[in-house]
Structure formats: C-alpha cells, structure tokens
Design an enzyme around this catalytic site. Structure first.
Site, PDB file in Angstrom:
ATOM      1  N   THR A  28      22.133 109.310 -38.662  1.00  0.00           N
ATOM      2  CA  THR A  28      22.891 109.838 -39.812  1.00  0.00           C
ATOM      3  C   THR A  28      24.170 109.026 -39.992  1.00  0.00           C
ATOM      4  O   THR A  28      24.767 108.588 -39.005  1.00  0.00           O
ATOM      5  CB  THR A  28      23.271 111.314 -39.541  1.00  0.00           C
ATOM      6  OG1 THR A  28      22.072 112.081 -39.443  1.00  0.00           O
ATOM      7  CG2 THR A  28      24.120 111.903 -40.677  1.00  0.00           C
ATOM      8  N   GLY A  29      24.589 108.865 -41.247  1.00  0.00           N
ATOM      9  CA  GLY A  29      25.888 108.235 -41.510  1.00  0.00           C
ATOM     10  C   GLY A  29      25.781 107.060 -42.465  1.00  0.00           C
ATOM     11  O   GLY A  29      24.700 106.721 -42.943  1.00  0.00           O
ATOM     12  N   SER A  30      26.929 106.438 -42.714  1.00  0.00           N
ATOM     13  CA  SER A  30      26.955 105.368 -43.728  1.00  0.00           C
ATOM     14  C   SER A  30      26.197 104.125 -43.256  1.00  0.00           C
ATOM     15  O   SER A  30      25.532 103.459 -44.050  1.00  0.00           O
ATOM     16  CB  SER A  30      28.402 105.011 -44.074  1.00  0.00           C
ATOM     17  OG  SER A  30      29.114 104.637 -42.916  1.00  0.00           O
ATOM     18  N   ASP A  82      20.341 104.496 -34.900  1.00  0.00           N
ATOM     19  CA  ASP A  82      21.501 105.289 -35.321  1.00  0.00           C
ATOM     20  C   ASP A  82      22.771 104.486 -35.057  1.00  0.00           C
ATOM     21  O   ASP A  82      22.736 103.447 -34.377  1.00  0.00           O
ATOM     22  CB  ASP A  82      21.531 106.619 -34.541  1.00  0.00           C
ATOM     23  CG  ASP A  82      22.456 107.651 -35.201  1.00  0.00           C
ATOM     24  OD1 ASP A  82      23.070 107.341 -36.238  1.00  0.00           O
ATOM     25  OD2 ASP A  82      22.556 108.773 -34.657  1.00  0.00           O
ATOM     26  N   LYS A  95      29.611 110.166 -30.714  1.00  0.00           N
ATOM     27  CA  LYS A  95      28.903 110.339 -31.970  1.00  0.00           C
ATOM     28  C   LYS A  95      29.202 111.735 -32.519  1.00  0.00           C
ATOM     29  O   LYS A  95      29.722 112.577 -31.813  1.00  0.00           O
ATOM     30  CB  LYS A  95      27.392 110.195 -31.759  1.00  0.00           C
ATOM     31  CG  LYS A  95      26.979 108.780 -31.407  1.00  0.00           C
ATOM     32  CD  LYS A  95      25.472 108.594 -31.303  1.00  0.00           C
ATOM     33  CE  LYS A  95      24.677 109.209 -32.404  1.00  0.00           C
ATOM     34  NZ  LYS A  95      25.087 108.810 -33.757  1.00  0.00           N
ATOM     35  N   GLY A  96      28.866 111.920 -33.792  1.00  0.00           N
ATOM     36  CA  GLY A  96      29.046 113.247 -34.370  1.00  0.00           C
ATOM     37  C   GLY A  96      30.098 113.283 -35.455  1.00  0.00           C
ATOM     38  O   GLY A  96      30.421 114.345 -35.981  1.00  0.00           O
ATOM     39  N   GLY A  97      30.619 112.099 -35.816  1.00  0.00           N
ATOM     40  CA  GLY A  97      31.561 112.042 -36.939  1.00  0.00           C
ATOM     41  C   GLY A  97      30.959 112.651 -38.197  1.00  0.00           C
ATOM     42  O   GLY A  97      31.654 113.252 -39.014  1.00  0.00           O
ATOM     43  N   GLU A 104      20.702 114.448 -33.368  1.00  0.00           N
ATOM     44  CA  GLU A 104      20.801 113.043 -32.932  1.00  0.00           C
ATOM     45  C   GLU A 104      20.560 112.938 -31.429  1.00  0.00           C
ATOM     46  O   GLU A 104      19.868 112.034 -30.965  1.00  0.00           O
ATOM     47  CB  GLU A 104      22.180 112.483 -33.284  1.00  0.00           C
ATOM     48  CG  GLU A 104      22.394 112.306 -34.783  1.00  0.00           C
ATOM     49  CD  GLU A 104      23.800 111.843 -35.151  1.00  0.00           C
ATOM     50  OE1 GLU A 104      23.987 111.458 -36.304  1.00  0.00           O
ATOM     51  OE2 GLU A 104      24.691 111.868 -34.298  1.00  0.00           O
TER      52      GLU A 104
HETATM   53  C1  5RP Z   1      26.870 111.089 -37.353  1.00  0.00           C
HETATM   54  C2  5RP Z   1      27.110 109.994 -36.390  1.00  0.00           C
HETATM   55  C3  5RP Z   1      27.277 108.623 -36.942  1.00  0.00           C
HETATM   56  O1  5RP Z   1      26.431 107.757 -36.259  1.00  0.00           O
HETATM   57  C4  5RP Z   1      28.692 108.164 -36.776  1.00  0.00           C
HETATM   58  O2  5RP Z   1      29.560 109.139 -37.308  1.00  0.00           O
HETATM   59  C5  5RP Z   1      28.944 106.811 -37.454  1.00  0.00           C
HETATM   60  O3  5RP Z   1      28.902 106.960 -38.830  1.00  0.00           O
HETATM   61  P1  5RP Z   1      29.101 105.779 -39.860  1.00  0.00           P
HETATM   62  O4  5RP Z   1      27.878 104.928 -39.812  1.00  0.00           O
HETATM   63  O5  5RP Z   1      29.281 106.466 -41.178  1.00  0.00           O
HETATM   64  O6  5RP Z   1      30.338 105.006 -39.461  1.00  0.00           O
HETATM   65  O7  5RP Z   1      27.195 110.177 -35.209  1.00  0.00           O
HETATM   66  O8  5RP Z   1      26.856 112.355 -36.750  1.00  0.00           O
END
Ligand code: 5RP
Length: 220
Positions: A28-30, A82, A95-97, A104
């Site tokens: 998950t994430g950008s 991921d 992780k978990g932002g 995950e």
């Molecule tokens: C989501 C996550 C993401 O991998 C993490 O936050 C990085 O995100 P991004 O690719 O947007 O920088 O752990 O729960």
C-alpha cells in the site's frame, strides 16, 4: 516531484522479480501505486494478486487488474512487493504510514520474498525518526499509551483514521529503536495491540532503491 520519479524507478524495477504464473502480494502507498501501474502492463505474466488494503484494491481495479484473490485461500506466496517509511541496513523497517500495517504484516509473513521498493530518502542508520505506527483496539488507548510512555515514546492518536479492520492508529514519536527486534516483541505483547509497524522479525529480502542515476539493488 523529484521523489516520485525515484519511487517510480524502484517500482518498475520490481517487475523483474515476478515469477510467471504466480500470485503477487501487493502493498500500500504511493510507491506501490507506481508498481500497480507497472503491473497493469504485464497482465498475462501473473495469475492474480492479493491486496493489503482497500485503497490498493481500489487502485488495482482502476488499473484493470481484477483477479484480486482472498488472502485466506493461500498459506504462502512467492513474492510480496511493498514500500516502507524507513529501512535500516539490516533491512528492518518501519511501516504503516498508510495505516495498512496489519494486512501488510500478514502478507509479508506468508511470502517467500519481500521486495521493498523505496526512494533513497527512506534509508536510515537507526529506525525511529519516522513515528512508529501501532494499530490498536480503540478501548486500549489509555493503557497502551501509558505503556509506550514507560519505554520512552510519545504516543499520539492518528486523527480521523479508522483502519480497514475498524481500529485506530497510535503514532509513537521519540522512540529509541536501536534494538528493533526486542521493541517489536515488547509492543506485540501489550494487550490491545493488533500490529506494530516494526518489521524487524520479518524484514525485507531485497531492497530496490530508486536513485537519480538508476536503481540500487540490495540483497540479503
Ligand atoms: C503503508 C506503508 C507504506 O509502505 C509506507 O507508508 C510508504 O508509503 P509511500 O510509498 O507512500 O512512501 O507501510 O501502510
């Protein structure tokens, strides 16, 4: 934005690791959103995906990847792709932002290979500058906050966030994470904790780092 270009480079490089005909775990994430975009261009090369969040499921569908399978069908997967908020030289991560840490961690745990795709700013010597997310059951806020303060952290409830599992996120600031495995174990043991966003017991196997001049590959 420049960082997005680095994320994109790492994400596209992950296509090289797909084992034909297998099911792929999707984070998950950008950064992962770039990977989903990349994956949509090689739809005949894999048999399906499992998704780590409602957000990724939506994006997969938007990109025409519809063979999204229930996690419970599987007990193991070939690969999980991921990103991370921080990663150290032992390939341990915060992780978990994006709040999707529980699924995950389940997918990471069941995957033979965890490929972490990041831009170069995510690499750190010591984890903890990024606040450590913990998914907790709502009635445990006071108790867990007190326990986190005891180990030197400053807990803050993430505002306006309910996880896909109906829980809340505590972001922990100021924690000294010089021994990630012991902190992961300690926080895991607190009643009310669903998942701590420290991925130290199960770190990454391969890290793809998007850099200005290309993609650096680090393997265990
Ligand atoms: C989501 C996550 C993401 O991998 C993490 O936050 C990085 O995100 P991004 O690719 O947007 O920088 O752990 O729960």
């Amino acid at each position: 934005m420049y960082l997005n270009q680095l994320k994109k480079k790492a994400a596209w490089a992950a296509l090289n690791y797909i084992v034909p005909g297998t099911v792929i775990g999707i984070g998950t994430g950008s950064t992962v959103s770039y990977f989903i975009e990349a994956l949509s261009t090689i739809q005949n090369s894999f048999s399906g995906v499992v998704s780590s969040s409602n957000a990724s499921t939506r994006l997969l569908k938007e990109k025409g990847i519809n063979n999204i399978l229930n996690l419970n069908i599987f007990s193991s997967l070939e690969i999980y792709i991921d990103s991370a908020d921080e990663i150290n030289t032992n390939m341990q991560m915060i992780k978990g932002g994006g709040g999707a840490l529980t699924k995950e961690k389940i997918i990471a745990g069941m995957s033979k290979k965890f490929i972490c795709i990041i831009d170069e700013t995510k690499k750190v010597n010591v984890l903890g500058k990024f606040p450590l997310p913990i998914e907790i059951i709502p009635i445990s806020i006071s108790f867990i906050s007190k326990e986190i303060i005891k180990i030197g952290g400053i807990p803050k409830v993430r505002k306006n966030v309910i996880t896909d599992n109906g829980n809340i996120i505590l972001d922990v600031y100021n924690l000294n994470i010089d021994d990630p495995i012991s902190i992961e174990k300690k926080i895991n043991l607190l009643p009310g904790v669903v998942t701590v966003g420290l991925f130290a017991l199960r770190g990454a196997d391969i890290v793809l780092i998007g850099k200005k001049k290309g993609v650096e590959i680090i393997e265990k």
